[in-house]
Design a protein around this motif. Structure first.
Motif, mmCIF file in Angstrom:
data_model
loop_
_atom_site.group_PDB
_atom_site.id
_atom_site.type_symbol
_atom_site.label_atom_id
_atom_site.label_comp_id
_atom_site.label_asym_id
_atom_site.label_seq_id
_atom_site.Cartn_x
_atom_site.Cartn_y
_atom_site.Cartn_z
ATOM 1 N N ILE A 71 0.837 -1.202 0.000
ATOM 2 C CA ILE A 71 0.000 0.000 0.000
ATOM 3 C C ILE A 71 0.868 1.246 0.000
ATOM 4 C CG2 ILE A 71 -1.600 1.346 1.434
ATOM 5 C CD1 ILE A 71 -2.933 -1.324 2.183
ATOM 6 N N ASN A 72 1.914 1.252 0.806
ATOM 7 C CA ASN A 72 2.813 2.411 0.840
ATOM 8 C C ASN A 72 3.505 2.603 -0.510
ATOM 9 O OD1 ASN A 72 2.168 3.083 3.466
ATOM 10 N ND2 ASN A 72 3.843 1.909 4.347
ATOM 11 N N GLU A 73 3.903 1.479 -1.144
ATOM 12 C CA GLU A 73 4.526 1.590 -2.465
ATOM 13 C C GLU A 73 3.526 2.143 -3.476
ATOM 14 O OE1 GLU A 73 6.002 -2.313 -3.326
ATOM 15 O OE2 GLU A 73 7.660 -2.139 -1.910
ATOM 16 N N LEU A 74 2.282 1.667 -3.395
ATOM 17 C CA LEU A 74 1.251 2.174 -4.305
ATOM 18 C C LEU A 74 0.979 3.653 -4.056
ATOM 19 C CD1 LEU A 74 -1.278 -0.816 -4.369
ATOM 20 C CD2 LEU A 74 0.214 -0.037 -6.208
ATOM 21 N N ARG A 75 0.980 4.062 -2.799
ATOM 22 C CA ARG A 75 0.785 5.485 -2.496
ATOM 23 C C ARG A 75 1.920 6.316 -3.066
ATOM 24 N NH1 ARG A 75 -1.384 5.202 3.704
ATOM 25 N NH2 ARG A 75 -3.534 4.676 3.173
ATOM 26 N N ALA A 76 3.149 5.811 -2.925
ATOM 27 C CA ALA A 76 4.292 6.549 -3.474
ATOM 28 C C ALA A 76 4.184 6.647 -4.998
ATOM 29 C CB ALA A 76 5.600 5.861 -3.070
ATOM 30 N N LYS A 77 3.782 5.529 -5.647
ATOM 31 C CA LYS A 77 3.590 5.563 -7.093
ATOM 32 C C LYS A 77 2.496 6.559 -7.455
ATOM 33 C CE LYS A 77 4.891 0.935 -8.604
ATOM 34 N NZ LYS A 77 4.377 -0.329 -9.159
ATOM 35 N N ARG A 78 1.434 6.552 -6.676
ATOM 36 C CA ARG A 78 0.319 7.468 -6.929
ATOM 37 C C ARG A 78 0.781 8.913 -6.812
ATOM 38 N NH1 ARG A 78 -3.594 9.791 -3.306
ATOM 39 N NH2 ARG A 78 -5.420 10.426 -4.470
ATOM 40 N N GLU A 79 1.565 9.205 -5.780
ATOM 41 C CA GLU A 79 2.082 10.571 -5.606
ATOM 42 C C GLU A 79 2.963 10.975 -6.789
ATOM 43 O OE1 GLU A 79 1.325 12.883 -3.355
ATOM 44 O OE2 GLU A 79 -0.167 11.450 -2.614
#
Length: 182
Positions: A71-79
């Motif tokens: 989830i944190n990796e996906l959030r970073a990708k999203r950002e």
């Protein structure tokens, strides 16, 4: 009266009582041992069950940790994607403004002046040009100042060479409201 000897009967009774006492003592010891073994077995079984529960919780926590990491990796990708999207939107939004600024630079250009170079740095444009007269440079500055697409110009130098005046000025770009731009 007849004499009855009660001693053998008493001895037999005492032996029987002593055997019963020893039997009860052995039974109590065996029963105590069984109780201790039962309690020990019960606690061992409870500890095994608790260890199984702890192992299950550890594996579930590890799964959740992996999911949190994803989830944190996906959030970073999203950002990162949002930053790219914002940059693209800014470039798309600024494209007509830049074209309009260069179009306005041509519109405010008085006769007798020509630009040698236009350099855009951030939100300002540096203009190098040539003029026949100082009044034409002043007219250019007034027109730039009156334009809704530019801020106040800042003339940094005017040199005379070959009968022409070379000048350098910096002018800031502004973004007028949609109603003003029409």
């Amino acid at each position: 009266m007849a004499r009855i000897n009660l001693r053998p009967w008493r001895e037999e009774r005492n032996e029987r009582l002593q055997k019963r006492f020893i039997g009860n003592l052995v039974a109590s010891a065996v029963l105590g041992g069984l109780v201790v073994l039962g309690v020990s077995y019960y606690y061992d079984m409870q500890m095994d069950r608790q260890n199984d529960r702890n192992d299950y919780l550890k594996t579930e926590i590890a799964k959740l940790d992996r999911k949190i990491k994803e989830i944190n990796e996906l959030r970073a990708k999203r950002e990162r994607l949002l930053e790219r999207l914002n940059a693209i939107q800014q470039l798309q939004g600024n494209r007509p403004v830049i074209v309009r600024n260069f179009d306005e630079l041509v519109r405010v250009l008085p006769d007798g002046i020509h630009y040698n170079s236009l350099i855009r740095r951030g939100e300002s444009i540096t203009v190098d040009g040539m003029s026949e007269d100082n009044n034409e440079i002043s007219e250019l500055m007034r027109r730039l100042d009156a334009s809704i697409w530019f801020g106040e110009p800042d003339l940094s130098r005017v040199d005379r060479s070959d009968g022409l005046k070379r000048f350098n000025m910096k002018v800031s770009m502004t973004k007028p409201d949609a109603e003003e731009a029409k």
